[in-house]
Structures are given as structure tokens and as C-alpha cells.
Write a protein that holds these residues in place. Structure first.
Motif, mmCIF file in Angstrom:
data_model
loop_
_atom_site.group_PDB
_atom_site.id
_atom_site.type_symbol
_atom_site.label_atom_id
_atom_site.label_comp_id
_atom_site.label_asym_id
_atom_site.label_seq_id
_atom_site.Cartn_x
_atom_site.Cartn_y
_atom_site.Cartn_z
ATOM 1 N N ILE A 166 0.187 -1.443 0.414
ATOM 2 C CA ILE A 166 -0.701 0.161 0.079
ATOM 3 C C ILE A 166 1.104 1.297 0.066
ATOM 4 O O ILE A 166 0.339 2.467 -0.794
ATOM 5 C CB ILE A 166 -0.723 0.616 1.023
ATOM 6 C CG1 ILE A 166 -1.829 1.157 1.169
ATOM 7 C CG2 ILE A 166 0.230 0.209 2.385
ATOM 8 C CD1 ILE A 166 -3.429 0.608 2.045
ATOM 9 N N GLY A 167 2.019 1.443 0.702
ATOM 10 C CA GLY A 167 2.911 2.533 0.408
ATOM 11 C C GLY A 167 3.642 3.134 -0.595
ATOM 12 O O GLY A 167 3.068 4.200 -0.627
ATOM 13 N N TRP A 205 -3.318 1.044 -5.412
ATOM 14 C CA TRP A 205 -4.498 2.599 -4.893
ATOM 15 C C TRP A 205 -5.307 2.253 -5.916
ATOM 16 O O TRP A 205 -6.936 2.313 -5.529
ATOM 17 C CB TRP A 205 -3.831 3.686 -4.835
ATOM 18 C CG TRP A 205 -2.059 3.995 -4.372
ATOM 19 C CD1 TRP A 205 -1.915 3.044 -2.987
ATOM 20 C CD2 TRP A 205 -1.403 4.719 -4.529
ATOM 21 N NE1 TRP A 205 -0.693 3.629 -2.886
ATOM 22 C CE2 TRP A 205 -0.874 4.886 -3.613
ATOM 23 C CE3 TRP A 205 -0.934 6.003 -5.322
ATOM 24 C CZ2 TRP A 205 0.789 4.983 -2.974
ATOM 25 C CZ3 TRP A 205 0.314 6.662 -4.643
ATOM 26 C CH2 TRP A 205 1.124 6.281 -4.111
ATOM 27 N N TRP A 255 13.493 6.329 3.261
ATOM 28 C CA TRP A 255 12.441 6.222 1.975
ATOM 29 C C TRP A 255 10.885 6.258 1.927
ATOM 30 O O TRP A 255 10.331 6.344 1.607
ATOM 31 C CB TRP A 255 13.187 6.496 0.423
ATOM 32 C CG TRP A 255 12.411 6.289 -0.588
ATOM 33 C CD1 TRP A 255 12.203 7.412 -1.745
ATOM 34 C CD2 TRP A 255 11.889 5.458 -1.091
ATOM 35 N NE1 TRP A 255 11.462 7.200 -2.288
ATOM 36 C CE2 TRP A 255 11.372 5.855 -2.400
ATOM 37 C CE3 TRP A 255 11.743 3.890 -1.029
ATOM 38 C CZ2 TRP A 255 10.240 4.749 -3.480
ATOM 39 C CZ3 TRP A 255 11.482 3.272 -2.052
ATOM 40 C CH2 TRP A 255 10.465 3.542 -2.920
ATOM 41 N N TYR A 256 11.407 4.096 2.258
ATOM 42 C CA TYR A 256 10.681 4.021 2.176
ATOM 43 C C TYR A 256 9.205 3.596 3.445
ATOM 44 O O TYR A 256 7.752 4.273 3.546
ATOM 45 C CB TYR A 256 10.738 1.629 2.973
ATOM 46 C CG TYR A 256 9.859 0.837 3.414
ATOM 47 C CD1 TYR A 256 8.880 0.151 2.292
ATOM 48 C CD2 TYR A 256 8.750 0.918 4.242
ATOM 49 C CE1 TYR A 256 8.491 -0.286 1.873
ATOM 50 C CE2 TYR A 256 7.901 -0.232 4.077
ATOM 51 C CZ TYR A 256 7.625 -0.799 3.217
ATOM 52 O OH TYR A 256 7.141 -1.556 3.346
ATOM 53 N N THR A 273 6.875 7.080 1.780
ATOM 54 C CA THR A 273 5.683 6.844 1.324
ATOM 55 C C THR A 273 5.064 6.009 1.415
ATOM 56 O O THR A 273 4.407 5.751 1.058
ATOM 57 C CB THR A 273 7.100 5.829 -0.352
ATOM 58 O OG1 THR A 273 7.665 5.187 0.260
ATOM 59 C CG2 THR A 273 7.948 6.990 -1.529
ATOM 60 N N GLY A 274 5.417 5.109 2.457
ATOM 61 C CA GLY A 274 4.648 4.467 2.957
ATOM 62 C C GLY A 274 3.393 5.283 3.331
ATOM 63 O O GLY A 274 1.937 4.707 3.174
ATOM 64 N N ILE A 314 2.595 7.902 2.755
ATOM 65 C CA ILE A 314 1.968 8.567 1.397
ATOM 66 C C ILE A 314 0.559 7.601 0.554
ATOM 67 O O ILE A 314 0.022 8.089 0.199
ATOM 68 C CB ILE A 314 3.024 8.726 0.374
ATOM 69 C CG1 ILE A 314 3.760 9.993 0.618
ATOM 70 C CG2 ILE A 314 1.722 9.107 -1.396
ATOM 71 C CD1 ILE A 314 4.636 10.181 -0.643
ATOM 72 N N GLY A 315 1.016 6.484 0.690
ATOM 73 C CA GLY A 315 0.191 5.364 0.570
ATOM 74 C C GLY A 315 -0.975 4.854 0.956
ATOM 75 O O GLY A 315 -2.175 5.110 0.999
#
Lengths: 432, 89
Positions: free
Chosen positions: A142-143, A149, B21-22, B25-26, B28-29
């Protein structure tokens, strides 16, 4: 045609497709089932022999494109679906009664084209069980994954669209149940689960909120998640860029309005509903289509101008291929015949209503709809044929399996649409 | 708590490692799915419950249909996936 005598009440005219069945209906069903079976054979070939039966290959060392007509088809269907519900929701929210007869057509178009979009993705995956892995590993991905999405929003969008269609149909089902022969009633009764005549106001309230939600989701999916599959790919020339969101959203609206014009005109002609679907509806839709098409052309200009002015070499290679290279015949035909000429025609018609022609509007809509499929194909494939890494330029030619499956989605969509019209009224009875 | 929030925000703007970074972005999801996409749906469900006119039966039909369709969609994917896995190993 049977049932032509029923001219007394408008409501009975609207029920004519349900009560009477013509030979043409059986012929259409037979042709569509035959086409669907052919595409089923093509899918079986792909499932048993693998994606090697398609023209898709890895980029770079295999000189190919890993995405092809399936993904182009997916984007095209999603666009129609989102724009379709936007039209319907817009009619409900703003109470545009003039356009009410096409509201359900647009809702149904959304539900069916969303299904076909999902089916196109299943074809592209090669194995349908891979979709299930996306669900199993949902939380891990999901990240980072715009695909997750995408899956989420398509699920949400489909569920809301089906609910929206169903809730607004309950009153109609109750109305025409009494007019149908007794032997058919058992089929419709389960759909009236818990129905009471006093629920209309509450259904309208929920439908209004669903309409608002779907419009917000449309902006997020058609103007967000799906373009992010392309626009966020920094390594992919031809895709990367912030313009993809509004670009895709405009394309969605253009393709949906084209689709609705075509479907409404077919239904109008088939059932002789000249009184129900008036030419004013097509005039209005034609004008909206002209405005949206010129906005889309404006985005195309932006895209090419940004690349041509001082774009990176890889972007220029793609632009060259489109404007003067091997893809230029398709590109210029798409642009001139599919977008510019229909726009000019529709614009003239909007400025001088006296020259309005229903046939001309429908032909323009068909040309635009085909052009948008071609545009999606060019967007998906060319970028992958021109990798940013120092690999040679690839090539891609869709095989009979791919064309059969694309044709299959059209046949299944048409079949579902026809079956729906045969079972439920496609124009709202009460309000029409 | 303040330190935690401050370091979290600071991490968002200083991406020095893959792990950082992970994590960003995690985030963001999660924001995209549960806030940007989720909020209109939460509001819709809330509006169906508390919005006027109130009609519990219609609200229940609406919510039950959402849940039912979601479950049916998952089952459909599972069955089709399972059949294909067995038919074409």
C-alpha cells in the motif's frame, strides 16, 4: 416490430423493450455470444501457452513493449466509466431535468465499462490469480504501489456505482412489476427487498451523496491514481510529468460523453424514442463535447510544446516518432480526423444551432471515441519502445489473441447492456 | 510526544536512506487510501445515517449492500483465481 401499437402512455412505451422481444434481439445476442466465445478461446490459448502468444515482450534486450493493447483498453474503459458517472451525477446534483432520460444510460455505461476495465487488466496479467496476490499482499504494498491505490479505488468505485444504479432503480421496479405478466414477477421481487413507497426521499438523499462521492473519486481515480501509474515514472520518457492528471481527466470526460451520445442515439433509433430522447439532449452534449475536446487538444499542444522546446533527448525521440517517425501516420490521423475535424464540426454546430445534425453529432462522437483509444495506445506503447537506458528501439505488433480479447470486451459490454435493457427500464419511468 | 512528531516531520524532508524513503512513501500510500480516498466514503456513510430524512431501513439496505458487494467481489476474485490456478497450473 411487435408492440408498435403501444403508443398510448409514455410509460408503456418505455416498457416496450421489456415486454416484447424482436428477432433483431435474438440475432444480436447470438452474434455477441459467438464473439464472446471466440474471445474465450483466445483467452484459453493465452492461459495455456502464456503471454508469449501476444505481441508483448520485455523492453530493452527483448526489443519489445511489456504493455500493449490490453492496457490501452483498460485506460479507455476506465475513462468512459468515470466520465459516465460524472454525467449522471451531474444531472442528479444539478437537477438537469432535460438530460434525465440519459442518466441511467450513463450509470449503466459506468458499471459495465468498469467491469471491462478490470477484465482488460486480468488479460494483461496473464494469470487472473495474480489479482488475488494483490489482495493478499495489500498491506505490504500500500505504501509504494500506485497499482494498489488503483485497485482500491476501482473496487470502491465499482461498489458505489452498482449501489447507485440499484437504489435509483427500486422505485421503477416496483412501478412496472404490476404491469408485467405474473410469470415474470418472481424474478423481480428479490430486487425489491424491503421496498416501501415512502422511501423515495431517503433514496434521493443517499443517491445525491453517492453522486457527490463518485465525482470526488472520479477526480482522484481518473485525474489521480491512473495517471500516477504513468506520471510518477521518472525513468519513463513520454509518461513522466505533472500534466497527466488533468490530461487523463479531460480524456475521461470526452470519451464518456462520446460514448453516451452513441448509446443514446442507438437506443433512440432502436426503440423509436424520439419523444423521450429529444434532439436538444444531443445538441447540449455535442456542445459540451466540443468544449472538452478543445481542452484535450490544448493539453496535447502543451505536451508536445514542452518536449519540442528544449526537451531531453529521450523525450524528443518519442515526439519525433509521433510527429514525423514511424507512428506519425497513426498520430496525425488520430489528431486531425479523430479530434480536430470533429471539434470544428461540433463547434460550428454550437455556434449556429440551425446546422445541427444528429447524424453528424453521432459520427463526431464515434470518431472522437476511436481517436481516444488510439491516443491511449500511443501513450502506452511508444514510451516503452523507447527506453531511457541505451537499448535499441523496440517494436510491438498485437497478435490475433490480443485483438480477439479486445473485441471480446466490446462484445461482453454490448451483451451486458442489451440484457440489462431487456430486463430493466433504461429510462427512469417515474421521472420521465 | 513533541519530539516524536518533530523528528517524524524532519524525516520527511531529509531522506538519507532507503529505510527513510520507505517510511515516507509508506505514509503517502496510507494518506492517499485512508484520507484522500477514504474521507468522501466516510462522509457518505455518515450522511446516509444522520442525514435528513431519516429512514433506518433504507440506510441499512445501503450499508448492507456495500458490505455484500465488497465480500462478493473478493469471493469472485478468489474463485476465478482458484479455478484458473487449478485449470492452468
Amino acid at each position: 416490430m411487435k408492440g408498435e401499437g403501444i403508443e398510448s402512455k409514455p410509460e408503456e412505451q418505455l416498457l416496450r423493450p421489456i415486454i416484447y422481444t424482436t428477432k433483431a434481439f435474438y440475432v444480436a445476442i447470438a452474434v455477441l455470444i459467438g464473439t464472446t466465445m471466440w474471445s474465450g478461446y483466445a483467452w484459453w490459448t493465452q492461459l495455456t501457452q502464456g503471454l508469449v502468444v501476444t505481441g508483448m515482450r520485455d523492453l530493452g534486450v527483448s526489443f519489445g513493449s511489456p504493455w500493449g493493447v490490453y492496457i490501452a483498453n483498460f485506460i479507455w474503459y476506465v475513462g468512459i466509466a468515470h466520465g459516465g458517472i460524472a454525467v449522471s451525477a451531474g444531472i442528479r446534483i444539478t437537477k438537469l431535468e432535460k438530460y434525465r432520460p440519459i442518466a441511467r444510460m450513463a450509470e449503466l455505461l459506468t458499471v459495465i465499462t468498469l467491469l471491462m476495465a478490470g477484465l482488460s487488466i486480468v488479460f494483461d496479467l496473464g494469470r487472473p490469480d495474480r489479482i488475488f496476490f494483490m489482495i493478499i499482499y495489500y498491506w505490504d504494498r500500500i505504501g509504494q504501489s500506485p497499482l494498489i491505490w488503483d485497485l482500491t479505488v476501482i473496487f470502491a468505485y465499482s461498489i458505489l456505482s452498482v449501489t447507485y444504479l440499484y437504489l435509483t432503480m427500486r422505485e421503477d421496479i416496483a412501478t412496472y412489476l404490476e404491469k408485467l405478466p405474473r410469470r415474470w414477477r418472481w424474478f423481480y421481487k428479490p430486487f425489491l427487498l424491503g421496498y416501501s413507497p415512502g422511501e423515495k426521499e431517503k433514496v434521493d438523499q443517499i443517491a445525491w451523496w453517492i453522486a457527490i462521492t463518485l465525482i470526488v473519486l472520479m477526480a482522484l481515480l481518473s485525474g489521480g491514481v491512473i495517471p500516477w501509474l504513468f506520471g510518477l515514472m521518472v525513468s519513463q520518457a513520454g509518461w513522466y510529468g505533472a500534466v497527466q492528471g488533468p490530461y487523463f481527466l479531460t480524456a475521461a470526460l470526452v470519451s464518456a460523453i462520446s460514448g453516451i451520445i452513441i448509446i443514446a442515439s442507438i437506443i433512440r433509433r432502436l426503440f423509436r424514442w424520439e419523444k423521450q430522447i429529444k434532439p436538444e439532449i444531443f445538441k447540449g452534449l455535442g456542445t459540451i463535447l466540443a468544449v472538452l475536446t478543445v481542452i484535450y487538444l490544448w493539453f496535447i499542444l502543451h505536451e508536445q510544446l514542452t518536449i519540442r522546446y528544449a526537451g531531453p533527448t529521450t523525450e524528443l525521440a518519442i515526439s519525433d516518432a509521433l510527429l514525423m517517425g514511424s507512428f506519425s501516420p497513426i498520430y496525425w490521423t488520430m489528431l486531425i480526423v479523430g479530434l480536430i475535424l470533429p471539434f470544428i464540426y461540433l463547434a460550428i454546430q454550437a455556434i449556429y444551432p440551425k446546422v445541427f445534425s444528429l447524424k453528424g453529432t453521432v459520427i463526431s462522437a464515434i470518431l472522437i471515441l476511436v481517436a481516444l483509444w488510439v491516443k491511449r495506445f500511443l501513450l502506452v506503447v511508444i514510451s516503452l519502445l523507447y527506453p531511457r537506458l541505451p537499448y535499441p528501439v523496440g517494436s510491438y505488433t498485437p497478435t490475433w489473441v490480443e485483438w480477439s480479447l479486445v473485441l471480446g470486451t466490446l462484445a461482453i459490454a454490448s451483451l451486458l447492456y442489451i440484457v440489462f435493457i431487456k430486463i430493466y427500464p433504461i429510462i427512469e419511468l417515474k421521472r420521465s | 510526544m513533541t519530539e516524536l512528531v518533530t523528528s517524524f516531520i524532519a524525516n520527511l524532508f531529509t531522506l538519507n536512506s532507503v529505510a527513510e524513503w520507505y517510511s515516507s512513501t509508506g505514509l503517502i500510500g496510507l494518506v492517499i487510501i485512508f484520507l484522500i480516498i477514504g474521507v468522501p466514503i466516510y462522509i457518505l456513510i455518515l450522511a446516509s445515517i444522520v442525514g435528513q430524512p431519516r429512514n433506518l431501513k433504507v440506510t441499512m439496505i445501503f450499508i448492507a449492500m456495500q458490505i455484500l458487494l465488497f465480500i462478493l467481489a473478493i469471493i469472485f476474485v478468489w474463485i476465478v483465481g482458484g479455478i484458473v490456478s487449478m485449470a492452468v497450473p
